[in-house]
Design a protein around this motif. Structure first.
Motif, short mmCIF file in Angstrom:
data_model
loop_
_atom_site.label_atom_id
_atom_site.label_comp_id
_atom_site.label_asym_id
_atom_site.label_seq_id
_atom_site.Cartn_x
_atom_site.Cartn_y
_atom_site.Cartn_z
N ARG A 285 0.83 -1.09 0.01
CA ARG A 285 -0.01 0.19 -0.01
C ARG A 285 1.02 1.29 0.07
O ARG A 285 1.69 1.43 0.61
N ARG A 286 0.51 2.24 -0.66
CA ARG A 286 1.14 3.61 -0.61
C ARG A 286 0.99 4.31 0.58
O ARG A 286 0.00 4.55 1.15
N PRO A 287 2.21 4.66 1.24
CA PRO A 287 2.45 5.26 2.59
C PRO A 287 1.61 6.65 2.12
O PRO A 287 1.75 7.37 1.08
N LYS A 288 1.08 7.34 3.15
CA LYS A 288 0.23 8.59 3.00
C LYS A 288 1.27 9.61 2.64
O LYS A 288 0.61 10.78 2.23
N ASP A 289 2.48 9.60 3.15
CA ASP A 289 3.17 10.75 2.99
C ASP A 289 4.15 10.62 1.66
O ASP A 289 5.03 11.51 1.28
N VAL A 290 3.96 9.52 0.84
CA VAL A 290 4.77 9.33 -0.53
C VAL A 290 3.78 9.92 -1.45
O VAL A 290 2.56 9.22 -1.97
N PRO A 291 3.99 10.86 -2.43
CA PRO A 291 2.94 11.17 -3.77
C PRO A 291 2.59 10.02 -4.68
O PRO A 291 3.39 9.30 -4.72
N ARG A 292 1.42 10.20 -4.97
CA ARG A 292 0.86 8.98 -5.98
C ARG A 292 1.90 8.59 -7.21
O ARG A 292 2.10 7.41 -7.30
N HIS A 293 2.43 9.64 -7.86
CA HIS A 293 3.03 9.51 -9.06
C HIS A 293 4.51 8.72 -8.42
O HIS A 293 5.33 8.12 -9.25
N VAL A 294 5.18 9.38 -7.29
CA VAL A 294 6.14 8.68 -6.84
C VAL A 294 6.27 7.19 -6.83
O VAL A 294 6.99 6.32 -7.10
N TRP A 295 5.07 6.76 -6.02
CA TRP A 295 4.93 5.41 -5.58
C TRP A 295 4.43 4.49 -6.77
O TRP A 295 5.06 3.52 -6.95
N ALA A 296 3.86 5.35 -7.77
CA ALA A 296 3.68 4.34 -9.20
C ALA A 296 5.13 4.26 -9.85
O ALA A 296 5.18 2.94 -10.34
N ARG A 297 5.96 5.24 -9.76
CA ARG A 297 7.16 5.00 -10.38
C ARG A 297 8.06 3.80 -9.62
O ARG A 297 8.82 3.02 -10.54
N GLU A 298 8.00 4.06 -8.46
CA GLU A 298 8.85 2.78 -7.76
C GLU A 298 8.24 1.48 -7.96
O GLU A 298 8.99 0.45 -8.06
N ARG A 299 6.96 1.61 -8.38
CA ARG A 299 6.33 0.12 -8.42
C ARG A 299 6.65 -0.47 -9.91
O ARG A 299 7.19 -1.61 -10.01
N ARG A 300 6.74 0.60 -10.73
CA ARG A 300 7.34 0.38 -11.96
C ARG A 300 8.66 -0.32 -12.25
O ARG A 300 8.90 -1.34 -13.07
N ARG A 301 9.53 0.40 -11.31
CA ARG A 301 10.99 0.31 -11.37
C ARG A 301 11.25 -1.47 -10.79
O ARG A 301 11.81 -1.99 -11.36
#
Length: 822
Positions: free
Chosen positions: A13-29
């Motif tokens: 799950r995306r931590p609340k303090d991490v912006p959505r687009h940053v989370w999506a990028r890390e998931r892609r990586r």
């Protein structure tokens, strides 16, 4: 490669303090799909290079967003045109000149405020020095992770593209060469009049350092460090990752492949990777079942500030490889941040020609007449219908230099012009900003009651005596707080004491741009009239436009052929470490100022250095002033207000940022005009205390206590983008400041009469703000009720406990007596 931490093994799950687009990028990586190449990539002009806006370019893909250069006003333009600042991954700086980096402090503060913890910067060596210098600003800049990747490090790579940094070093300009257009572009930081002291000359710099209590002993070492890097520009060669061809499912089905089953997946992967497959004894080739692979377009971002860089550009081997005609080295687009003098240079023209007919050329320079802030023009056009003198129409600065004739077709930059690199290479002008004054007027005239209120206002104004003296004249350049927004820029007010003398009260980001839009062709004369700048305190929104004013002012003296004279800077002495850092490591500016610490002008101050005393005398003489006084106010540490008294008797007081303050009341007694911050509306007193600001009524009451003839409210929170909520304390002695509003003492009776048409013009906004206020009040009532309910329950529970204890004690008492008797 500069990257954030890997998401591998991280939480699902995306931590609340991490912006959505940053989370999506890390998931892609973490999934290993990062370098497949984006489907959509385009380049968009944010600022087209005009004198009021500089040059800045935004690059979009569905995976990443980038910004190339960030001059003053870039953030404001991006906010207005909904280019998402929150999604920026990297900022590329071609050169450390204020024209390119002046908007970074505000941009970084905004990125920090929206939760981005880290940003990557790429550029020349001086970039590290600049980022170190801006950390001297108070606030969150000190706490943000600012990663720098210099041209000496490996190429930058992410999910969208690979970027190669190409350093270019200037040759000294030949004697008699024309100076560059952009301020700070020449190695000497500008063009001085004959007999002037240059901005880097030791003597005035030494004076300023002494006044700022900074020891000059370190200057030698720092200058040596700066000289290690001669004037350097970084060009950026950007290669978008290849995009594999699309699998043709319908054709595959015709050939009998198992489309729609799990068995098709390895087949698709092999074909997209360029491998042939054998299915049921038949060999199938990628070109039969996939569209061709897109090899990935290449684009180049190049700043060539003056002719001294032309040889470095033309002789660069990396550029030459992309001019040999090989298909894999075809450049789709070259972005030239280049003045006309360079475009006319025959060497540069031949270099452009060598890219061939398949390359597009985009030019961003001062010959652009693009409008970058149409909302500001719209509001001013509509306000002009109410009172043409108080709300003059805006203009633009037009370069007088003839456009170069180039050997290849070029496209001149316009705000929001796009060039699509993928899926198809083409220009798109749909979003280009347009200013249509007729449409702005028509829209206002169609508003309910607006025409009626304007007519009534003009009728009532005809009864007002028309005794309006030309000076003093106050021009509000920025009336918002914190960050520049589409309608209100940050703090700056121009006080014209006569036709030839001006004083600037605060100098937030974009102040020079506002001067350009207000004065147009006359801006150079206005800059030459400017003798002093007062900076109230060290918050970024009050002083980050100062360096640009210094540089453009020096350029104005040269353009008009006038003898240069340094500017008096009245500011907290804490501004000097920042100015010293910038001077020593970026561009020389200290020769352009004579420092007067604000502390020296507080009434009763006796600890004034002889040099500062001399500067104060010269300042008073320049403006024909009887007094220039400051007082410390209740905001941050070392925050000041100022009072200016002219020999003819008029008095103007400027509050800076402050809570209600008795020292200000005392200093401002019987002022003709008080300009006071009113950051928050009434009912937000608690938040005003937390942020050390004033509400509307508090500002008005301060003016009443000092017996000010008139009070102009400014520095509004950006939640009141167009107009603040009106307080019950409003009277015929109170006015609301707007950007580009022009006020003279004779206008005081007229200003309160403007309120009915203003309410009609902004009726929808006022209704929306009142609804927000009601919701906030309801929420506060509910919260208060809950607190009272808890207190009541707590008291009831406590009372019940007390009763039980008392009853228990009564029962135990006979037992104790019985035991004692036994």
């Amino acid at each position: 490669m500069a990257e954030g931490p890997s998401a591998a093994g991280g939480p699902r799950r995306r931590p609340k303090d991490v912006p959505r687009h940053v989370w999506a990028r890390e998931r892609r990586r973490s999934a290993g799909t990062g370098l497949a190449g984006p489907n959509t990539v385009y380049v968009q002009v944010v600022a087209a290079g005009s004198r009021d806006a500089g040059a800045a370019v935004y690059v979009f893909s569905e995976f990443n967003r980038y910004l190339f250069n960030c001059g003053e006003g870039t953030q404001r333009a991006m906010q207005e045109h909904k280019l998402k600042i929150s999604h920026l991954d990297s900022i590329f700086l071609s050169r450390v000149s204020w024209a390119n980096v002046g908007g970074l402090p505000g941009m970084i503060l905004t990125l920090k405020a929206i939760g981005l913890q880290r940003c990557v910067f790429l550029g020349p060596p001086k970039l590290q020095n600049y980022l170190k210098a801006i950390r001297l600003f108070p606030g969150p800049l000190k706490r943000m992770d600012l990663a720098v990747q210099l041209h000496t490090e490996p190429e930058y790579k992410d999910e969208t593209m690979t970027v190669c940094q190409i350093p270019l070093t200037a040759k000294p300009l030949a004697a008699g060469s024309s100076p560059p257009q952009s301020p700070g572009a020449s190695p000497q930081g500008g063009n001085s009049s004959k007999g002037d002291t240059g901005p880097g000359s030791p003597r005035p710099a030494q004076q300023s350092l002494e006044e700022g209590r900074e020891s000059p002993k370190k200057a030698g070492d720092e200058q040596k460090c700066a000289r290690k890097h001669p004037e350097l520009v970084t060009a950026f060669l950007c290669k978008v990752h290849p995009r594999k061809g699309k699998f043709l499912a319908a054709k595959a089905q015709e050939l009998g492949l198992p489309v729609g089953t799990p068995a098709i997946l390895p087949i698709i992967t092999a074909l997209k990777n360029g491998e042939s497959i054998t299915y049921e004894g038949k060999e199938l080739f990628p070109e039969e079942l996939c569209t061709p692979t897109d090899p990935g377009p290449v684009f180049l971002v190049l700043e060539c500030p003056h002719e001294g860089f032309v040889d470095a550009v033309c002789e660069n081997e990396t550029f030459q490889r992309y001019q040999e005609g090989a298909a894999e080295h075809q450049v789709a687009l070259v972005i030239h941040m280049t003045p006309e003098a360079v475009l006319r240079d025959s060497r540069y023209q031949q270099w452009m020609h060598r890219f061939g007919p398949g390359t597009q050329h985009l030019v961003l320079n001062e010959n652009s007449s693009a409008v970058h802030n149409p909302r500001s023009y719209k509001i001013q056009t509509q306000l002009n219908l109410i009172h043409p003198e108080i709300f003059p129409l805006l203009t633009t600065y037009q370069s007088k230099e003839a456009e170069a004739v180039c050997p290849v077709p070029i496209v001149r930059g316009e705000c929001l012009l796009k060039y699509h690199l993928r899926p198809q290479q083409e220009w798109q002008r749909d979003a280009v900003t347009v200013c249509d004054p007729e449409e702005f007027v028509s829209e206002a005239l169609d508003l309910p009651d607006f025409q009626t209120r304007v007519k009534e206002c003009k009728e009532s104004l005809s009864a007002v005596p028309g005794n309006v003296g030309a000076y003093p004249e106050i021009v509000f350049l920025g009336t918002g707080s914190a960050i520049p927004m589409k309608i209100r820029n940050v703090s700056s007010t121009l006080l014209n004491t006569s036709a030839t003398r001006s004083l600037l009260l605060d100098c937030g980001e974009g102040t020079f741009g506002q001067l350009c839009r207000h004065y147009g062709e006359q801006v150079d004369q206005v800059l030459c009239n400017l003798v002093a700048v007062f900076v109230s305190h060290m918050h970024t929104d009050h002083h980050s436009g100062l360096v640009n004013i210094l540089m453009e002012r020096r350029r104005a003296f040269a353009a008009l052929g006038q003898d240069f004279s340094p500017l008096f800077l009245v500011a907290p002495e804490q501004i000097m470490p920042w100015l010293n850092e910038y001077h020593n490591h970026c561009e020389e500016i200290l020769g352009d100022i004579k420092m007067i610490p604000s502390q020296c002008l507080v009434k009763g101050c006796e600890n004034i250095r002889p040099k500062a005393k001399e500067f104060v005398s010269s300042l008073l003489e320049s403006y024909d002033l009887a007094e220039f006084q400051t007082c410390e106010v209740q905001h941050c540490k070392n925050a000041f207000a100022c009072s200016v008294i002219h020999k003819s008797g008029w008095k103007v007081v400027y509050s800076g940022d402050t809570m209600p303050c008795m020292a200000l009341v005392q200093m401002g007694k019987n002022a003709n005009l008080l300009i006071h911050e009113a950051t928050l509306e009434d009912g937000m007193e608690k938040e005003a205390i937390e942020k050390t600001h004033s509400t509307t009524s508090q500002a008005i009451q301060t003016g009443m206590k000092m017996n000010a003839e008139f009070i102009m409210l400014n520095h509004f929170s950006q939640r009141y983008a167009k107009i603040p909520l009106f307080s019950e304390d409003f009277s015929d002695r109170v006015g609301i400041a707007f950007d580009h509003m022009r006020v003279r003492f004779g206008d005081f009776p007229a200003i309160p009469k403007l309120i009915p048409p203003l309410k009609a013009l902004f009726a929808d906004d006022i209704v929306e703000m009142e609804e927000r206020k009601e919701k906030r009040e309801m929420r506060l009532l509910k919260e208060t009720a809950l607190v009272l309910d808890k207190l009541t329950r707590g008291n009831s529970t406590e009372a019940a406990c007390q009763k039980r204890k008392q009853a228990k004690n009564h029962q135990e008492l006979p037992d104790k007596k019985l035991k004692t008797a036994n």
